[in-house]
Every structure is written in structure tokens, then in C-alpha cells.
Design a protein around this motif. Structure first.
Motif: not given
Length: 66
Positions: A35-36, A38
Motif C-alpha cells: 500500500q505504501r 502504491d
């Protein structure tokens, strides 16, 4: 009344956006997929899009209304 802090930018907007996009892509390269990473890549793409929009706005083809 609160006064707003003002300061003059030393670099133009397109340079600041380009620098940040490069920095974000380098940081994302060092991370594992997730997530980070992305989020950093998305922000880099947003900066690049903002650079394109700023170039369009500054293009000589655009004229202010008379």
C-alpha cells in the motif's frame, strides 16, 4: 488577526513537482510491493500530471480573454 506567512519560492512550480516526482519514485523503488509503495507511485503520477497541466496553461497557444 492572524497574519499569513508569505515567502517567495526559489524554484518554479514545474521544477518542484519534477523533483518531488523523482524523489517519490526513488523511495517507492526501495520498498516492497504494498500500500505504501502504491501511494508513493500514485503521488508521483499526480505530480507528473500537474506538470503537464501547468505546461498547457503556460503554453503560448492560450491567450487571456480581451
Amino acid at each position: 488577526m492572524l497574519q499569513r506567512r508569505r515567502f517567495k519560492q526559489t524554484k518554479p512550480l514545474y521544477e518542484r513537482l519534477a523533483d518531488e516526482a523523482v524523489r517519490l519514485r526513488e523511495e517507492a523503488r526501495s520498498l516492497l510491493p504494498g500500500q505504501r509503495r502504491d501511494m508513493l507511485l500514485r503521488k508521483a503520477r499526480q505530480d507528473e500530471t500537474a506538470m503537464q497541466i501547468e505546461n498547457w496553461l503556460r503554453s503560448p497557444g492560450l491567450r487571456p480573454p480581451t
